[in-house]
Design a protein around this motif. Structure first.
Motif, PDB file in Angstrom:
ATOM      1  N   GLU A  39       0.853  -1.187   0.000  1.00 47.99           N
ATOM      2  CA  GLU A  39       0.000   0.000   0.000  1.00 47.99           C
ATOM      3  C   GLU A  39       0.888   1.235   0.000  1.00 47.99           C
ATOM      4  O   GLU A  39       1.557   1.542   0.982  1.00 47.99           O
ATOM      5  CB  GLU A  39      -0.911   0.007   1.234  1.00 47.99           C
TER       6      GLU A  39
ATOM      7  N   SER B 204       1.609   5.205  -0.019  1.00 52.05           N
ATOM      8  CA  SER B 204       0.976   6.411   0.492  1.00 52.05           C
ATOM      9  C   SER B 204       0.771   7.416  -0.637  1.00 52.05           C
ATOM     10  O   SER B 204       1.639   7.568  -1.502  1.00 52.05           O
ATOM     11  CB  SER B 204       1.855   7.055   1.566  1.00 52.05           C
TER      12      SER B 204
ATOM     13  N   TYR C 115       5.344   3.779   2.373  1.00 51.80           N
ATOM     14  CA  TYR C 115       4.427   2.668   2.141  1.00 51.80           C
ATOM     15  C   TYR C 115       4.124   1.957   3.455  1.00 51.80           C
ATOM     16  O   TYR C 115       4.848   2.061   4.431  1.00 51.80           O
ATOM     17  CB  TYR C 115       4.971   1.701   1.088  1.00 51.80           C
ATOM     18  N   LYS C 116       3.008   1.235   3.460  1.00 54.70           N
ATOM     19  CA  LYS C 116       2.501   0.576   4.659  1.00 54.70           C
ATOM     20  C   LYS C 116       3.340  -0.641   4.999  1.00 54.70           C
ATOM     21  O   LYS C 116       3.607  -1.483   4.146  1.00 54.70           O
ATOM     22  CB  LYS C 116       1.042   0.168   4.425  1.00 54.70           C
TER      23      LYS C 116
ATOM     24  N   TRP D   1       3.934   2.968   8.958  1.00 56.19           N
ATOM     25  CA  TRP D   1       4.375   3.442   7.651  1.00 56.19           C
ATOM     26  C   TRP D   1       5.892   3.419   7.562  1.00 56.19           C
ATOM     27  O   TRP D   1       6.582   3.840   8.479  1.00 56.19           O
ATOM     28  CB  TRP D   1       3.843   4.846   7.393  1.00 56.19           C
TER      29      TRP D   1
ATOM     30  N   ASP E 244       1.385   8.228   7.685  1.00 50.10           N
ATOM     31  CA  ASP E 244       2.206   8.568   6.531  1.00 50.10           C
ATOM     32  C   ASP E 244       2.634  10.033   6.565  1.00 50.10           C
ATOM     33  O   ASP E 244       3.707  10.388   6.098  1.00 50.10           O
ATOM     34  CB  ASP E 244       1.518   8.192   5.217  1.00 50.10           C
TER      35      ASP E 244
END
Length: 79
Positions: free
Chosen positions: A9, A11, A29-30, A35, A56
């Motif tokens: 995922e 951001s 990113y996750k 984050w 994020d």
């Protein structure tokens, strides 16, 4: 591309940053528990923060502060 990479995922705060005729990507990113922040130069050299961030926006704030305080050249690796 592996399944793991496809499920990352990204951001919406991921962006490029330029100074002194140099450009880096602030990649956010996750991760598993928060984050992840990584700054990547044009040669694909990266600086990865060890700790994850709660949001994020916190990751972006840290990246911008580091780039401002240390200078972009600290994040540029060999070609």
């Amino acid at each position: 591309m592996s399944t793991t990479e496809e499920n990352i995922e990204q951001s919406p705060l991921t962006q490029t940053y330029s100074a002194n005729e140099q450009t880096v990507t602030i990649d956010i990113y996750k991760g598993e528990s928060g984050w992840i922040l990584e700054i990547v130069d044009a040669g694909n050299n990266s600086t990865l923060w060890e700790d994850e961030f709660a949001t994020d926006q916190e990751a972006l704030d840290e990246a911008l502060a580091a780039l401002s305080e240390e200078g972009i050249d600290c994040f540029i690796g060999p070609a």
